[in-house]
Design a protein around this motif. Structure first.
Motif, PDB file in Angstrom:
ATOM      1  N   ARG A  76       0.967  -0.849  -0.206  1.00  0.00           N
ATOM      2  CA  ARG A  76       0.130  -0.281   0.079  1.00  0.00           C
ATOM      3  C   ARG A  76       1.273   1.655   0.180  1.00  0.00           C
ATOM      4  NH1 ARG A  76      -2.322   3.659   3.639  1.00  0.00           N
ATOM      5  NH2 ARG A  76      -3.875   4.174   3.944  1.00  0.00           N
ATOM      6  N   ASP A  77       1.690   1.193   0.523  1.00  0.00           N
ATOM      7  CA  ASP A  77       2.741   2.852   1.154  1.00  0.00           C
ATOM      8  C   ASP A  77       3.794   2.106   0.591  1.00  0.00           C
ATOM      9  OD1 ASP A  77       0.074   3.626   2.483  1.00  0.00           O
ATOM     10  OD2 ASP A  77       1.331   2.639   3.864  1.00  0.00           O
ATOM     11  N   ALA A  78       3.593   1.271  -0.852  1.00  0.00           N
ATOM     12  CA  ALA A  78       5.206   1.142  -1.720  1.00  0.00           C
ATOM     13  C   ALA A  78       5.921   2.739  -2.156  1.00  0.00           C
ATOM     14  CB  ALA A  78       5.531   0.016  -2.054  1.00  0.00           C
ATOM     15  N   GLU A  79       7.431   2.667  -1.799  1.00  0.00           N
ATOM     16  CA  GLU A  79       7.507   3.827  -2.220  1.00  0.00           C
ATOM     17  C   GLU A  79       7.840   3.723  -4.391  1.00  0.00           C
ATOM     18  OE1 GLU A  79      11.872   4.205  -1.338  1.00  0.00           O
ATOM     19  OE2 GLU A  79      12.154   4.106   0.587  1.00  0.00           O
ATOM     20  N   LEU A  80       7.746   4.496  -4.248  1.00  0.00           N
ATOM     21  CA  LEU A  80       6.955   4.608  -6.587  1.00  0.00           C
ATOM     22  C   LEU A  80       8.435   4.335  -7.204  1.00  0.00           C
ATOM     23  CD1 LEU A  80       4.962   8.329  -6.397  1.00  0.00           C
ATOM     24  CD2 LEU A  80       4.512   5.448  -6.007  1.00  0.00           C
TER      25      LEU A  80
END
Length: 284
Positions: free
Chosen positions: A67-71
């Motif tokens: 969900r909050d993975a680095e782009l």
């Protein structure tokens, strides 16, 4: 069947860095919550975050993004002679909904001390089931929607129970009457079958291979047991209203190991019966 190497930004950020190819005529964007499918030559090794990634005999491999993975993401392909090339992937950012849910029983918002050991044991069993890395590749045949019904909860949404903030939701909720058949979205092996977990009630986990699992929560009845091999579209359980719920529904979740993925993206990216025009072969 074979799928695709998803949208990759062609960054050349350092010596030994390359980018994957996109099948001609195919456009798809990786996002937080996506499952990336790549391909390399047999005999090559793939590393993600310094960990060896499982591959099929043909060189297919998957990497999941939470969900909050680095782009900006990357992985390394190593040839048999030790040459390493880094492949860079760019994820599209997402906005997540806020969902307020009222009428939740207090014991499920703030569990009493007497239930904490049970919750810890439930979490251990779930983590062990999702930790499987088997050579199955059932996920390559795509994913079906497991039950019909309106979507009442989506992946990534920040949830408030009775006004109190709690962890984001990591599944896809379908409202359906108790007893509605739940179909296995892909073939696999049952690795957990529990009739009464504290938060998730009747809980079933199916291994689709290479760390990809489906979890089905709040079930009223299990139709299979641990160790059973199930086929795509096979009824494996029935919708219920067990555990932390305010009404009957199915909460369907997909994981890559401990990484929680978005089932909506999985169905979009891995449709049943879809064949790409070509494959992305990553060979340094």
């Amino acid at each position: 069947m074979r799928f695709l190497s998803l949208f990759v930004i062609p960054f050349l950020v350092a010596s030994g860095v390359a980018f994957g190819e996109v099948p001609e005529g195919f456009e798809q964007t990786l996002m937080q919550g996506s499952l990336y499918l790549g391909k390399t030559a047999p005999g090559h090794k793939v590393f993600y975050k310094e960990q060896l990634v499982m591959q099929t005999a043909e060189g297919d491999f998957v990497i999941g993004f939470g969900r909050d993975a680095e782009l900006e993401q990357s992985y390394i392909v190593e040839t048999p002679n030790g040459q390493r090339t880094t492949y860079v992937l760019q994820l599209a950012p997402r906005d997540y909904k806020i969902q307020h849910i009222e009428g939740v029983a207090g014991k499920y918002v703030t569990p009493p001390e007497s239930r904490l050991l049970r919750i810890k044991n439930d979490n251990r069993q779930i983590a062990e089931a999702r930790a499987n890395r088997t050579p199955r590749n059932d996920f390559l045949d795509g994913f079906l929607q497991p039950v019909d019904g309106p979507i009442t909860g989506v992946y990534g949404s920040q949830r408030y129970f009775n006004g109190k903030p709690r962890r984001p939701h990591y599944g896809l909720d379908y409202a359906a009457p108790v007893g509605t058949p739940v179909l296995s979205p892909a073939a696999g092996k049952v690795v957990l079958a529990h009739t009464d977990m504290y938060f998730s009630g009747g809980t079933l986990i199916v291994d689709h291979g290479m760390g990809i699992t489906s979890s089905f929560l709040h079930l009223s009845k299990l139709l299979v047991k641990r160790g059973d091999i199930v086929q795509q579209g096979q009824p494996v359980a029935e919708v219920g209203a067990t555990g932390r719920v305010t009404g009957a529904h199915l909460d369907w979740r997909i994981n890559w190991g401990s990484v929680r993925l978005d089932p909506e993206l999985i169905m979009r990216d891995y449709p049943v019966g879809s064949e790409p025009e070509s494959e992305s072969v990553l060979s340094p």
